[in-house]
Design a protein around this motif. Sequence first.
Motif, mmCIF file in Angstrom:
data_model
loop_
_atom_site.group_PDB
_atom_site.id
_atom_site.type_symbol
_atom_site.label_atom_id
_atom_site.label_comp_id
_atom_site.label_asym_id
_atom_site.label_seq_id
_atom_site.Cartn_x
_atom_site.Cartn_y
_atom_site.Cartn_z
ATOM 1 N N LEU A 98 0.841 -1.206 0.000
ATOM 2 C CA LEU A 98 0.000 0.000 0.000
ATOM 3 C C LEU A 98 0.869 1.246 0.000
ATOM 4 O O LEU A 98 1.952 1.253 0.600
ATOM 5 C CB LEU A 98 -0.880 0.038 1.257
ATOM 6 N N GLN A 102 -1.886 5.378 2.903
ATOM 7 C CA GLN A 102 -2.937 4.376 3.101
ATOM 8 C C GLN A 102 -2.518 3.374 4.178
ATOM 9 O O GLN A 102 -3.328 2.957 5.004
ATOM 10 C CB GLN A 102 -3.206 3.626 1.793
ATOM 11 N N ALA A 128 -7.362 2.543 1.243
ATOM 12 C CA ALA A 128 -6.508 1.487 1.794
ATOM 13 C C ALA A 128 -7.248 0.147 1.792
ATOM 14 O O ALA A 128 -6.670 -0.894 1.443
ATOM 15 C CB ALA A 128 -6.087 1.847 3.215
#
Length: 405
Positions: A98, A102, A128
Amino acid sequence: MTVPRDFKEPARCRPDLVIGREELFAQAREQLNRGGSVLLHGTAGIGKSTVLRALATECGEAARTVLRCSATESESHLPFLALADLLGLVLGEVSDKLPAAQRTALESALTGRGESTLQRDGLALRLAVLSALRALAAEGPVLVVADDVQWLDPASAELLGFAARRLGETPVRMLCAVRTDGPEYDRHLRALPPDSLAVRLNPLSRAQVSALLDHRGYTGLQRSTVRDIHRTSGGNPLFALELGRALAENPTPPRPGEPLPVPTSLRALVLNRLGMLSEEARHTLLVASAGARPTPALLHTAGRENAEAEMAQAAALGLLATEAEGPAVRFAHPLISAALYAEAPAQERRAAHRALSTAASDPIERARHLALATVGTDPEVAARLAEAATLARDRGAPSMAASLG
Ligand SMILES: Nc1ncnc2c1ncn2[C@@H]1O[C@H](COP(=O)(O)OP(=O)(O)OP(=O)(O)O)[C@@H](O)[C@H]1O
Ligand SMILES: [Mg+2]
């Protein structure tokens, strides 16, 4: 889209435990096999978790990752709890895939550190969750299994819904169950992808209730008892099992014509609402629950002068069915009637039967009420019962004759 080969073999992966539900399984299986999502909905105890588990086991085999959560009422105020259940175990696997913002947002939401809120971390957190599901799906199909969605904490429901709407062709399927009384399951569909299939769980048939009781060891019940259990439970497996248990534990079986004993566990479901009735209205409903086919006219004759107004009060509380179906007084669920009867003190029940023993128009019915209104043996009652038994035999109703004789 092709349907996998095993689609038409319902019994293959299904645990034997699940009775009936063939059509529902076929529908859900077809939808899941083509990559879609399913929302099971229905009333308390109707069998959603049972079906959900069986479907999850079956479909989980084809998934690389199965994410699960099961919300509870007492924890539904804790933000991100469902999300933590779903993603907590795979966080290590996805977090380095990620973007930093996020990752931070997701980690602080899931670990409870850093006071994360949906308002504060808004977009980063939403993205996310979406990125995490995509990252997992990039490795292989994902199945999200969520039970009791009605208690999902609102933050998790919102985040799941956000991701679900954007997953597109990403191989993430959702299999959810929600407890509802009616059409309000609709709003829970927002946590699922568009085009999800909503399937309602209907009551079990009498034969299925009978098989269920057998399966759980309540064997050797008379057919009339199984019929009573089916009627009182309204085909609800949880209610049927509880009624079966109460009967098995009850040293004195109900007298013929008397409702089944309702265990405390089930009375609790309706007692709240019963408690809101006025004393007079409760009496009127008690007479209705003791009667075979109660009508407002019968209740009047049985001395319940304000029957209509009291019935309206009961209908407003959801205790009586509101849709007009001839002149009959109909309880919203047979269990309500049985619980009301079970809760009433013995002398009130006898008084209700006494009133009905003169108000009912059918002589057999009157004799039955007279018997239930009487403690011990009374020569006059015995004579009337013998008369009614003859009448029942003449009408070709041997089982009724036996119960009166
Ligand atoms: N089709 C079935 N075959 C066998 N047993 C069943 C079936 N459906 C339900 N049961 C049994 O009935 C009981 C209630 O079922 P379940 O817990 O699945 O209901 P539910 O709809 O999830 O209830 P709740 O709304 O409380 O979550 C359980 O004991 C379960 O094993
Ligand atoms: Mg359940």
